[in-house]
Design a protein around this motif. Structure first.
Motif, PDB file in Angstrom:
ATOM      1  N   LEU A  16       1.116   3.438  23.170  1.00  0.00           N
ATOM      2  CA  LEU A  16       0.314   3.720  21.975  1.00  0.00           C
ATOM      3  C   LEU A  16       1.159   4.376  20.883  1.00  0.00           C
ATOM      4  CD1 LEU A  16      -2.424   3.719  20.597  1.00  0.00           C
ATOM      5  CD2 LEU A  16      -2.878   5.935  21.654  1.00  0.00           C
ATOM      6  N   ALA A  17       2.049   5.269  21.251  1.00  0.00           N
ATOM      7  CA  ALA A  17       2.894   5.947  20.262  1.00  0.00           C
ATOM      8  C   ALA A  17       3.752   4.943  19.503  1.00  0.00           C
ATOM      9  CB  ALA A  17       3.767   6.986  20.956  1.00  0.00           C
ATOM     10  N   ALA A  18       4.317   3.970  20.192  1.00  0.00           N
ATOM     11  CA  ALA A  18       5.144   2.956  19.534  1.00  0.00           C
ATOM     12  C   ALA A  18       4.305   2.104  18.592  1.00  0.00           C
ATOM     13  CB  ALA A  18       5.834   2.087  20.572  1.00  0.00           C
ATOM     14  N   THR A  19       3.088   1.777  18.997  1.00  0.00           N
ATOM     15  CA  THR A  19       2.194   0.992  18.147  1.00  0.00           C
ATOM     16  C   THR A  19       1.832   1.769  16.888  1.00  0.00           C
ATOM     17  OG1 THR A  19       1.292  -0.081  20.107  1.00  0.00           O
ATOM     18  CG2 THR A  19       0.014  -0.265  18.080  1.00  0.00           C
ATOM     19  N   LEU A  20       1.536   3.051  17.040  1.00  0.00           N
ATOM     20  CA  LEU A  20       1.206   3.882  15.879  1.00  0.00           C
ATOM     21  C   LEU A  20       2.392   4.011  14.933  1.00  0.00           C
ATOM     22  CD1 LEU A  20      -0.967   6.700  17.507  1.00  0.00           C
ATOM     23  CD2 LEU A  20      -1.726   4.761  16.129  1.00  0.00           C
ATOM     24  N   LEU A  21       3.587   4.164  15.491  1.00  0.00           N
ATOM     25  CA  LEU A  21       4.775   4.253  14.644  1.00  0.00           C
ATOM     26  C   LEU A  21       5.019   2.955  13.879  1.00  0.00           C
ATOM     27  CD1 LEU A  21       7.285   6.233  16.895  1.00  0.00           C
ATOM     28  CD2 LEU A  21       6.136   7.014  14.825  1.00  0.00           C
ATOM     29  N   ASN A  22       4.796   1.821  14.519  1.00  0.00           N
ATOM     30  CA  ASN A  22       4.952   0.533  13.833  1.00  0.00           C
ATOM     31  C   ASN A  22       3.927   0.373  12.711  1.00  0.00           C
ATOM     32  OD1 ASN A  22       7.158  -0.352  15.296  1.00  0.00           O
ATOM     33  ND2 ASN A  22       5.903  -1.287  16.893  1.00  0.00           N
ATOM     34  N   ILE A  23       2.694   0.793  12.963  1.00  0.00           N
ATOM     35  CA  ILE A  23       1.656   0.720  11.920  1.00  0.00           C
ATOM     36  C   ILE A  23       2.001   1.641  10.754  1.00  0.00           C
ATOM     37  CG2 ILE A  23      -0.759   1.267  11.425  1.00  0.00           C
ATOM     38  CD1 ILE A  23      -1.406   0.288  14.273  1.00  0.00           C
ATOM     39  N   LEU A  24       2.441   2.863  11.071  1.00  0.00           N
ATOM     40  CA  LEU A  24       2.823   3.814  10.033  1.00  0.00           C
ATOM     41  C   LEU A  24       3.996   3.284   9.205  1.00  0.00           C
ATOM     42  CD1 LEU A  24       2.452   6.584   8.735  1.00  0.00           C
ATOM     43  CD2 LEU A  24       4.011   7.494  10.458  1.00  0.00           C
ATOM     44  N   ALA A  25       4.967   2.675   9.854  1.00  0.00           N
ATOM     45  CA  ALA A  25       6.113   2.102   9.136  1.00  0.00           C
ATOM     46  C   ALA A  25       5.665   0.984   8.193  1.00  0.00           C
ATOM     47  CB  ALA A  25       7.143   1.589  10.130  1.00  0.00           C
ATOM     48  N   ALA A  26       4.737   0.139   8.644  1.00  0.00           N
ATOM     49  CA  ALA A  26       4.234  -0.939   7.795  1.00  0.00           C
ATOM     50  C   ALA A  26       3.483  -0.386   6.590  1.00  0.00           C
ATOM     51  CB  ALA A  26       3.339  -1.870   8.609  1.00  0.00           C
ATOM     52  N   VAL A  27       2.692   0.658   6.801  1.00  0.00           N
ATOM     53  CA  VAL A  27       1.949   1.274   5.694  1.00  0.00           C
ATOM     54  C   VAL A  27       2.914   1.894   4.687  1.00  0.00           C
ATOM     55  CG1 VAL A  27       0.396   3.184   5.130  1.00  0.00           C
ATOM     56  CG2 VAL A  27      -0.162   1.648   7.006  1.00  0.00           C
ATOM     57  N   LEU A  28       3.944   2.569   5.179  1.00  0.00           N
ATOM     58  CA  LEU A  28       4.923   3.179   4.279  1.00  0.00           C
ATOM     59  C   LEU A  28       5.704   2.131   3.495  1.00  0.00           C
ATOM     60  CD1 LEU A  28       6.269   6.111   6.466  1.00  0.00           C
ATOM     61  CD2 LEU A  28       4.807   6.262   4.447  1.00  0.00           C
ATOM     62  N   ARG A  29       6.039   1.006   4.130  1.00  0.00           N
ATOM     63  CA  ARG A  29       6.724  -0.067   3.412  1.00  0.00           C
ATOM     64  C   ARG A  29       5.843  -0.634   2.305  1.00  0.00           C
ATOM     65  NH1 ARG A  29       8.822  -1.273   8.583  1.00  0.00           N
ATOM     66  NH2 ARG A  29       7.112  -2.696   9.007  1.00  0.00           N
ATOM     67  N   LYS A  30       4.554  -0.833   2.592  1.00  0.00           N
ATOM     68  CA  LYS A  30       3.623  -1.356   1.583  1.00  0.00           C
ATOM     69  C   LYS A  30       3.456  -0.364   0.432  1.00  0.00           C
ATOM     70  CE  LYS A  30       0.607  -4.238   0.020  1.00  0.00           C
ATOM     71  NZ  LYS A  30       1.003  -5.488  -0.597  1.00  0.00           N
ATOM     72  N   ALA A  31       3.344   0.923   0.761  1.00  0.00           N
ATOM     73  CA  ALA A  31       3.231   1.945  -0.284  1.00  0.00           C
ATOM     74  C   ALA A  31       4.478   1.970  -1.154  1.00  0.00           C
ATOM     75  CB  ALA A  31       2.992   3.318   0.351  1.00  0.00           C
ATOM     76  N   SER A  32       5.638   1.784  -0.546  1.00  0.00           N
ATOM     77  CA  SER A  32       6.888   1.754  -1.294  1.00  0.00           C
ATOM     78  C   SER A  32       6.914   0.596  -2.281  1.00  0.00           C
ATOM     79  CB  SER A  32       8.061   1.649  -0.324  1.00  0.00           C
ATOM     80  OG  SER A  32       9.266   1.502  -1.025  1.00  0.00           O
ATOM     81  N   VAL A  33       6.459  -0.561  -1.838  1.00  0.00           N
ATOM     82  CA  VAL A  33       6.419  -1.738  -2.723  1.00  0.00           C
ATOM     83  C   VAL A  33       5.457  -1.499  -3.882  1.00  0.00           C
ATOM     84  CG1 VAL A  33       5.700  -4.159  -2.831  1.00  0.00           C
ATOM     85  CG2 VAL A  33       7.130  -3.366  -0.952  1.00  0.00           C
ATOM     86  N   LEU A  34       4.289  -0.925  -3.599  1.00  0.00           N
ATOM     87  CA  LEU A  34       3.311  -0.649  -4.653  1.00  0.00           C
ATOM     88  C   LEU A  34       3.843   0.375  -5.656  1.00  0.00           C
ATOM     89  CD1 LEU A  34       0.009  -0.531  -2.560  1.00  0.00           C
ATOM     90  CD2 LEU A  34       0.764  -2.323  -4.127  1.00  0.00           C
ATOM     91  N   LEU A  35       4.479   1.429  -5.165  1.00  0.00           N
ATOM     92  CA  LEU A  35       5.023   2.454  -6.057  1.00  0.00           C
ATOM     93  C   LEU A  35       6.178   1.917  -6.896  1.00  0.00           C
ATOM     94  CD1 LEU A  35       4.897   5.618  -3.796  1.00  0.00           C
ATOM     95  CD2 LEU A  35       3.497   5.119  -5.802  1.00  0.00           C
ATOM     96  N   GLU A  36       6.971   1.040  -6.323  1.00  0.00           N
ATOM     97  CA  GLU A  36       8.063   0.438  -7.083  1.00  0.00           C
ATOM     98  C   GLU A  36       7.519  -0.405  -8.237  1.00  0.00           C
ATOM     99  OE1 GLU A  36      12.008  -2.373  -6.390  1.00  0.00           O
ATOM    100  OE2 GLU A  36      10.541  -2.116  -4.787  1.00  0.00           O
ATOM    101  N   GLY A  37       6.479  -1.164  -7.979  1.00  0.00           N
ATOM    102  CA  GLY A  37       5.859  -1.958  -9.037  1.00  0.00           C
ATOM    103  C   GLY A  37       5.255  -1.093 -10.119  1.00  0.00           C
ATOM    104  N   ARG A  38       4.602  -0.017  -9.714  1.00  0.00           N
ATOM    105  CA  ARG A  38       4.002   0.912 -10.685  1.00  0.00           C
ATOM    106  C   ARG A  38       5.079   1.566 -11.541  1.00  0.00           C
ATOM    107  NH1 ARG A  38       0.440   2.385 -14.230  1.00  0.00           N
ATOM    108  NH2 ARG A  38       0.000   4.603 -14.236  1.00  0.00           N
ATOM    109  N   ALA A  39       6.173   1.984 -10.927  1.00  0.00           N
ATOM    110  CA  ALA A  39       7.273   2.603 -11.670  1.00  0.00           C
ATOM    111  C   ALA A  39       7.873   1.626 -12.676  1.00  0.00           C
ATOM    112  CB  ALA A  39       8.340   3.108 -10.706  1.00  0.00           C
ATOM    113  N   ALA A  40       8.001   0.385 -12.300  1.00  0.00           N
ATOM    114  CA  ALA A  40       8.540  -0.624 -13.223  1.00  0.00           C
ATOM    115  C   ALA A  40       7.609  -0.819 -14.411  1.00  0.00           C
ATOM    116  CB  ALA A  40       8.754  -1.941 -12.486  1.00  0.00           C
ATOM    117  N   ARG A  41       6.298  -0.837 -14.159  1.00  0.00           N
ATOM    118  CA  ARG A  41       5.340  -0.998 -15.265  1.00  0.00           C
ATOM    119  C   ARG A  41       5.359   0.211 -16.193  1.00  0.00           C
ATOM    120  NH1 ARG A  41       2.388  -3.078 -11.059  1.00  0.00           N
ATOM    121  NH2 ARG A  41       1.125  -1.198 -10.839  1.00  0.00           N
TER     122      ARG A  41
END
Length: 97
Positions: A16-41
């Motif tokens: 379960l810990a590995a699954t949670l870490l993978n989910i958290l990593a995916a969420v952080l990657r998506k947030a990074s992409v969204l913030l990068e787009g916002r910063a560019a705008r």
């Protein structure tokens, strides 16, 4: 020579810990992409605003103020104050700005 065998079945799900870490990593990657787009705008909007302000300043008729502190400075009397090349007055008691 013998090999050590794993205790769990080979097709078991990850912990379960590995699954949670993978989910958290995916969420952080998506947030990074969204913030990068916002910063560019935001950067693009700031640059457009700065260019518009610069064009407005260039288009406006701004006054030029000159102060001549010495007689030898283009033959102007000491303390002479000019706006757009026309003598406006004298600044008394001031020889330098």
């Amino acid at each position: 020579m013998t090999r050590t065998m794993p205790w769990g079945p080979s097709g078991s799900a990850p912990p379960l810990a590995a699954t949670l870490l993978n989910i958290l990593a995916a969420v952080l990657r998506k947030a990074s992409v969204l913030l990068e787009g916002r910063a560019a705008r935001v950067a693009q909007a700031a640059q457009a605003e700065a260019l518009a302000a610069a064009e407005e300043l260039l288009a406006a008729s701004t006054d030029t103020v000159e102060f001549h502190a010495y007689h030898r400075d283009a033959g102007a009397p000491e303390g002479a104050l000019y706006v757009n090349g026309e003598l406006v007055g004298f600044v008394s008691g001031v020889s330098r700005l």
